[in-house]
Design an enzyme around this catalytic site. Structure first.
Site, PDB file in Angstrom:
ATOM      1  N   THR A  78      45.649  38.075  12.489  1.00  0.00           N
ATOM      2  CA  THR A  78      44.327  37.814  11.921  1.00  0.00           C
ATOM      3  C   THR A  78      44.289  36.410  11.331  1.00  0.00           C
ATOM      4  OG1 THR A  78      44.943  38.737   9.759  1.00  0.00           O
ATOM      5  CG2 THR A  78      43.936  40.237  11.357  1.00  0.00           C
ATOM      6  N   ASN A 114      43.018  33.744   8.926  1.00  0.00           N
ATOM      7  CA  ASN A 114      42.398  33.821   7.605  1.00  0.00           C
ATOM      8  C   ASN A 114      41.569  32.574   7.279  1.00  0.00           C
ATOM      9  OD1 ASN A 114      44.620  35.791   7.642  1.00  0.00           O
ATOM     10  ND2 ASN A 114      44.127  36.074   5.477  1.00  0.00           N
ATOM     11  N   GLU A 117      39.358  38.152   7.576  1.00  0.00           N
ATOM     12  CA  GLU A 117      40.416  37.988   8.572  1.00  0.00           C
ATOM     13  C   GLU A 117      39.893  38.294   9.965  1.00  0.00           C
ATOM     14  OE1 GLU A 117      44.142  39.656   7.576  1.00  0.00           O
ATOM     15  OE2 GLU A 117      43.732  39.726   5.429  1.00  0.00           O
TER      16      GLU A 117
HETATM   17  P1  ADP Z   1      48.778  35.196   8.398  1.00  0.00           P
HETATM   18  O1  ADP Z   1      49.203  36.159   7.349  1.00  0.00           O
HETATM   19  O2  ADP Z   1      49.258  33.794   8.155  1.00  0.00           O
HETATM   20  O3  ADP Z   1      47.292  35.238   8.644  1.00  0.00           O
HETATM   21  P2  ADP Z   1      49.098  36.714  10.873  1.00  0.00           P
HETATM   22  O4  ADP Z   1      50.290  37.547  11.246  1.00  0.00           O
HETATM   23  O5  ADP Z   1      47.842  37.447  10.507  1.00  0.00           O
HETATM   24  O6  ADP Z   1      49.538  35.694   9.750  1.00  0.00           O
HETATM   25  O7  ADP Z   1      48.815  35.749  12.117  1.00  0.00           O
HETATM   26  C1  ADP Z   1      47.651  34.948  12.091  1.00  0.00           C
HETATM   27  C2  ADP Z   1      47.776  33.682  12.902  1.00  0.00           C
HETATM   28  O8  ADP Z   1      48.099  33.978  14.258  1.00  0.00           O
HETATM   29  C3  ADP Z   1      46.455  32.950  12.975  1.00  0.00           C
HETATM   30  O9  ADP Z   1      46.260  32.120  11.846  1.00  0.00           O
HETATM   31  C4  ADP Z   1      46.576  32.156  14.277  1.00  0.00           C
HETATM   32  O10 ADP Z   1      47.157  30.888  14.025  1.00  0.00           O
HETATM   33  C5  ADP Z   1      47.525  33.005  15.119  1.00  0.00           C
HETATM   34  N1  ADP Z   1      46.872  33.741  16.223  1.00  0.00           N
HETATM   35  C6  ADP Z   1      47.357  33.790  17.495  1.00  0.00           C
HETATM   36  N2  ADP Z   1      46.585  34.536  18.297  1.00  0.00           N
HETATM   37  C7  ADP Z   1      45.562  35.013  17.513  1.00  0.00           C
HETATM   38  C8  ADP Z   1      44.425  35.831  17.784  1.00  0.00           C
HETATM   39  N3  ADP Z   1      44.182  36.348  19.002  1.00  0.00           N
HETATM   40  N4  ADP Z   1      43.560  36.093  16.755  1.00  0.00           N
HETATM   41  C9  ADP Z   1      43.803  35.596  15.526  1.00  0.00           C
HETATM   42  N5  ADP Z   1      44.858  34.803  15.209  1.00  0.00           N
HETATM   43  C10 ADP Z   1      45.749  34.494  16.188  1.00  0.00           C
HETATM   44 MG    MG Z   2      46.231  37.074   8.906  1.00  0.00          MG
END
Ligand code: ADP
Ligand code: MG
Length: 151
Positions: A30, A32, A82
Site C-alpha cells: 500500500t 502511503n 493507503e
Molecule cells: P510501507 O509501509 O512503506 O507503505 P508497503 O509494504 O505497504 O510498505 O509497500 C508499499 C510500497 O510498495 C509503495 O510505497 C510502493 O513504493 C511499492 N509498491 C509496489 N507495487 C505497488 C502496488 N501495486 N501498489 C502500491 N504500492 C506498490
Molecule cells: Mg503501505
C-alpha cells in the site's frame, strides 16, 4: 443506486514510507500519502475501504483500492490513506507523485479476528473494485480524472 456526494474525490502527493508492517510480503503493498494529504480529507472520509483510480507521475491510470483509517487490526493511532494499485510493478516508487480519484465505497474499516481473515477480505475488496470499475459510471470518473491529472 443511491448517489453519494463524496465521489469523486481527488488527492495527490508524494509516496512516503508507511509503517512497514509487511503488506508487501502479504502481496498487498500500500502506497502511503504524507500526513498533509491525509489531513485534507473531508470528515466524511473518516474511515473506510474505497475503490477508484490511481496514476503515478502523470502516467497511465490504474484501478486501485484505498484504505482510510487508523487500521484497527494494527492499533495505529494516526489516520492513514493507503493505496493498493491493481497493477504489478517491478520496483518501489517511493517519492513519486501519486494521484488518486476516490470514486466509491466498499466497506467500513473494521478490525479482524486474524491476519488471514484480513487478507481474505482485502482480496474480496480487490475483486469487487475490479468489477465495479468497469461500469460506465466509473469510466466517466476515469475520464474526468485524466483531465484533472493533465491540467
Ligand atoms: P510501507 O509501509 O512503506 O507503505 P508497503 O509494504 O505497504 O510498505 O509497500 C508499499 C510500497 O510498495 C509503495 O510505497 C510502493 O513504493 C511499492 N509498491 C509496489 N507495487 C505497488 C502496488 N501495486 N501498489 C502500491 N504500492 C506498490
Ligand atoms: Mg503501505
Amino acid at each position: 443506486m443511491e448517489v453519494d456526494g463524496r465521489f469523486p474525490y481527488y488527492a495527490q502527493g508524494s509516496v512516503v514510507k508507511g509503517f512497514g508492517r509487511g503488506s508487501k510480503d502479504m502481496g498487498i503493498p500500500t502506497a502511503n500519502f504524507p500526513d498533509e494529504v491525509v489531513d485534507q480529507l473531508p470528515a466524511a472520509f473518516d474511515q473506510g475501504v474505497y475503490y477508484g483510480w490511481a496514476s503515478l507521475d502523470g502516467g497511465p491510470i490504474y484501478k486501485m483500492v484505498m484504505s482510510v483509517g487508523t487500521n484497527p487490526f494494527w492499533n495505529n493511532e494516526r489516520k492513514t490513506m493507503e493505496t493498493h494499485i491493481l497493477q504489478k510493478f517491478d520496483s518501489d516508487f517511493y517519492g513519486k507523485s501519486l494521484a488518486v480519484c476516490v470514486s466509491g465505497f466498499i466497506r467500513d474499516n473494521v478490525s479482524f479476528e486474524s491476519l488471514d481473515q484480513l487478507v481474505k477480505t482485502i482480496h474480496t475488496d480487490i475483486a469487487t473494485a475490479t468489477v465495479v470499475l468497469d461500469s460506465e459510471k466509473q469510466k466517466t470518473f476515469h475520464d474526468s480524472f485524466r483531465k484533472w491529472i493533465d491540467q
